[in-house]
Write a protein that holds these residues in place. Structure first.
Motif, PDB file in Angstrom:
ATOM      1  N   ARG A  64       0.831  -1.219   0.000  1.00  0.00           N
ATOM      2  CA  ARG A  64       0.000   0.000   0.000  1.00  0.00           C
ATOM      3  C   ARG A  64       0.859   1.260   0.000  1.00  0.00           C
ATOM      4  NH1 ARG A  64      -3.009  -3.409   3.434  1.00  0.00           N
ATOM      5  NH2 ARG A  64      -2.029  -2.541   5.304  1.00  0.00           N
ATOM      6  N   THR A  81       0.697  13.974   7.233  1.00  0.00           N
ATOM      7  CA  THR A  81      -0.551  13.306   7.589  1.00  0.00           C
ATOM      8  C   THR A  81      -0.806  12.095   6.693  1.00  0.00           C
ATOM      9  OG1 THR A  81      -1.567  15.333   8.435  1.00  0.00           O
ATOM     10  CG2 THR A  81      -3.058  13.587   7.753  1.00  0.00           C
ATOM     11  N   GLN A  82      -0.505  12.224   5.393  1.00  0.00           N
ATOM     12  CA  GLN A  82      -0.681  11.106   4.461  1.00  0.00           C
ATOM     13  C   GLN A  82       0.237   9.940   4.823  1.00  0.00           C
ATOM     14  OE1 GLN A  82       0.063  13.840   0.903  1.00  0.00           O
ATOM     15  NE2 GLN A  82      -1.351  12.359   0.015  1.00  0.00           N
ATOM     16  N   ARG A  85      -0.954   8.277   8.005  1.00  0.00           N
ATOM     17  CA  ARG A  85      -2.197   7.519   7.800  1.00  0.00           C
ATOM     18  C   ARG A  85      -1.886   6.151   7.207  1.00  0.00           C
ATOM     19  NH1 ARG A  85      -5.641   4.642   8.187  1.00  0.00           N
ATOM     20  NH2 ARG A  85      -7.837   4.792   7.577  1.00  0.00           N
ATOM     21  N   GLU A  88      -0.406   3.881   9.800  1.00  0.00           N
ATOM     22  CA  GLU A  88      -1.261   3.620  10.961  1.00  0.00           C
ATOM     23  C   GLU A  88      -1.421   2.129  11.226  1.00  0.00           C
ATOM     24  OE1 GLU A  88      -5.929   4.084  11.831  1.00  0.00           O
ATOM     25  OE2 GLU A  88      -4.952   5.946  11.209  1.00  0.00           O
ATOM     26  N   ASP A 343     -16.658  10.394   8.547  1.00  0.00           N
ATOM     27  CA  ASP A 343     -15.956  10.169   7.286  1.00  0.00           C
ATOM     28  C   ASP A 343     -14.578  10.827   7.292  1.00  0.00           C
ATOM     29  OD1 ASP A 343     -18.042   8.690   6.305  1.00  0.00           O
ATOM     30  OD2 ASP A 343     -18.935  10.349   5.182  1.00  0.00           O
ATOM     31  N   GLU A 344     -14.466  12.002   7.865  1.00  0.00           N
ATOM     32  CA  GLU A 344     -13.182  12.704   7.941  1.00  0.00           C
ATOM     33  C   GLU A 344     -12.210  11.969   8.864  1.00  0.00           C
ATOM     34  OE1 GLU A 344     -14.507  17.331   7.093  1.00  0.00           O
ATOM     35  OE2 GLU A 344     -14.780  16.483   9.103  1.00  0.00           O
ATOM     36  N   HIS A 346     -11.823   8.902   9.009  1.00  0.00           N
ATOM     37  CA  HIS A 346     -11.246   7.821   8.224  1.00  0.00           C
ATOM     38  C   HIS A 346     -10.005   8.280   7.460  1.00  0.00           C
ATOM     39  CE1 HIS A 346     -11.053   4.127   5.919  1.00  0.00           C
ATOM     40  NE2 HIS A 346     -10.983   4.835   4.808  1.00  0.00           N
ATOM     41  N   GLU A 347      -9.943   9.563   7.126  1.00  0.00           N
ATOM     42  CA  GLU A 347      -8.839  10.072   6.321  1.00  0.00           C
ATOM     43  C   GLU A 347      -7.641  10.495   7.160  1.00  0.00           C
ATOM     44  OE1 GLU A 347      -8.947   9.897   3.068  1.00  0.00           O
ATOM     45  OE2 GLU A 347     -10.972   9.067   3.212  1.00  0.00           O
ATOM     46  N   LEU A 348      -7.834  10.648   8.468  1.00  0.00           N
ATOM     47  CA  LEU A 348      -6.768  11.138   9.333  1.00  0.00           C
ATOM     48  C   LEU A 348      -6.022   9.987  10.000  1.00  0.00           C
ATOM     49  CD1 LEU A 348      -8.667  14.079  11.070  1.00  0.00           C
ATOM     50  CD2 LEU A 348      -6.797  14.291   9.427  1.00  0.00           C
ATOM     51  N   ARG A 355      -8.448   4.640  16.573  1.00  0.00           N
ATOM     52  CA  ARG A 355      -9.200   4.037  15.468  1.00  0.00           C
ATOM     53  C   ARG A 355     -10.285   3.104  15.999  1.00  0.00           C
ATOM     54  NH1 ARG A 355      -9.912   6.202  11.108  1.00  0.00           N
ATOM     55  NH2 ARG A 355      -7.677   6.568  10.846  1.00  0.00           N
TER      56      ARG A 355
END
Length: 373
Positions: A64, A81-82, A85, A88, A343-344, A346-348, A355
């Motif tokens: 990934r 942040t990307q 994530r 994670e 939903d937000e 999920h992106e962080l 989680r």
């Protein structure tokens, strides 16, 4: 206990050892994504991910990560942040931040090409002697030794190291042996074979000596002392902690904050969380209200106990009480604190427990429409 002088492998013995080990590895090697390439970037990512993480876990993360950041330039250009994530769940997030920093350095100082000299690789953040040796030997077949958990165990048994392998003295001896035993060529395959041997055959408990391709060269096997060597590490003394996390609801949004440098999970986002003494459900609620008001200037109305989980972080065993609350006032948005939807979230990048908490959150119920009479 005095450690006897370890047996010295003669040149013919070293050649025979390498021949047997490589022959075994040619048929026993696991098919792993980073073994299908000589790309230094891909190997680098795998080596950092494999630190203190099992191979089976790393495979999916590696695939990934490379899909999102296929080269050094892409990783360097990404937002932290990307990167966090995609990291994670792997833990030890300092590794991800150092990867990101190192990628920027490679772009700035090496034109985006992963360096090929040992000195330049060692100069990158997060890369020590083992990692540099692994990357360059596997990718470029450079004659560099490696020493990590699996090979420490293999070498300790080969030379019957009676001392603690974690001491400075023992580490120096093991590094010397790792360098001496390297063949003149095929060093990358040889180093991978050593790690594979430690992982699959020369295991910490009940090693499979009967099928080991190099048991004839093993001093500990000859002495019948595989259960004694290497010396086991001292058992970790754990500290029990109790913490409280609060889910603050404001309509369809939730309050989260970014963990700051010096805090656990620095750079990741989490629900407001703080240390708290063990207590009953009745006392958790007002304590949480007072704490959030003094800490984040957020006024809440506690609703109920949502969940209690237990988990370990390094040397701590943590009991985490999760509370559900409704926002009343306060809680200004800032760079380190914000209101987000499910939903937000999920992106962080969130901590593992963060989680899990997010997974407990039910969608906001739509407001009831008034029925006309």
């Amino acid at each position: 206990m005095e450690d006897p002088t370890p047996p010295t492998f003669t040149a013919p013995q070293r050649r025979q050892f390498a021949k047997k080990l490589l022959a075994w590895f040619s048929t026993a090697a696991r098919d792993l994504p980073w073994r299908r390439t000589r790309d230094l970037y891909s190997i680098w990512i795998s080596e950092i991910m494999l630190q203190q993480t099992q191979v089976a876990t790393v495979i999916g993360y590696h695939e990934r990560f490379l899909a999102a950041f296929p080269n050094v330039a892409a990783l360097a250009a990404a937002e932290e942040t990307q990167v966090l994530r995609l990291w994670e769940g792997l833990g030890y997030y300092r590794r991800a931040r150092q990867l990101h920093t190192a990628a920027k350095k490679i772009v700035a100082e090496h034109g985006g090409d992963f360096p090929r000299s040992y000195e330049a690789v060692r100069a990158l953040p997060g890369i020590g002697r083992y990692t540099a040796g692994a990357i360059l030997s596997i990718g470029l077949d450079q004659r560099l030794p490696i020493l990590e958990a699996n090979t420490i165990r293999v070498f300790s048994r080969l030379i019957a190291l009676a001392d603690d392998p974690r001491t400075t003295r023992s580490q120096a001896r093991l590094w010397t042996f790792a360098e001496e035993i390297l063949p003149a060529e095929n060093c990358g395959a040889f180093n991978q074979a050593l790690m594979e041997l430690g992982s699959e055959i020369c295991t910490p408990k009940a090693p499979s000596c009967a099928v080991c391709p190099v048991s004839a060269h093993c001093a500990v096997y000859a002495q019948g002392r595989t259960a004694e060597i290497p010396l086991a590490a001292k058992k970790t003394t754990y500290t029990d902690l109790t913490e409280t996390a609060v889910v603050v609801r404001r309509g369809s949004k939730f309050l989260i904050r970014q963990c700051q440098p010096g805090e656990r999970w620095a750079g990741l986002w989490d629900f407001p969380r703080f240390s708290s003494p063990p207590a009953s459900h009745e006392s958790w609620l007002p304590t949480a209200s007072d704490h959030l008001l003094n800490w984040l200037d957020v006024q809440i109305e506690p609703i109920a106990h949502l969940a209690t989980t237990k988990h370990g972080v390094t040397r701590f065993r943590i009991t985490l009480h999760v509370l559900d609350a409704t926002w009343i006032a306060g809680g200004k948005t800032s760079a380190q604190q914000r209101w987000v939807t499910r939903d937000e979230l999920h992106e962080l990048p969130l901590s593992v427990t963060g989680r899990k908490i997010a997974g407990l959150l039910a969608p906001a119920k739509p407001a009831r429409k008034k029925v006309k009479s």
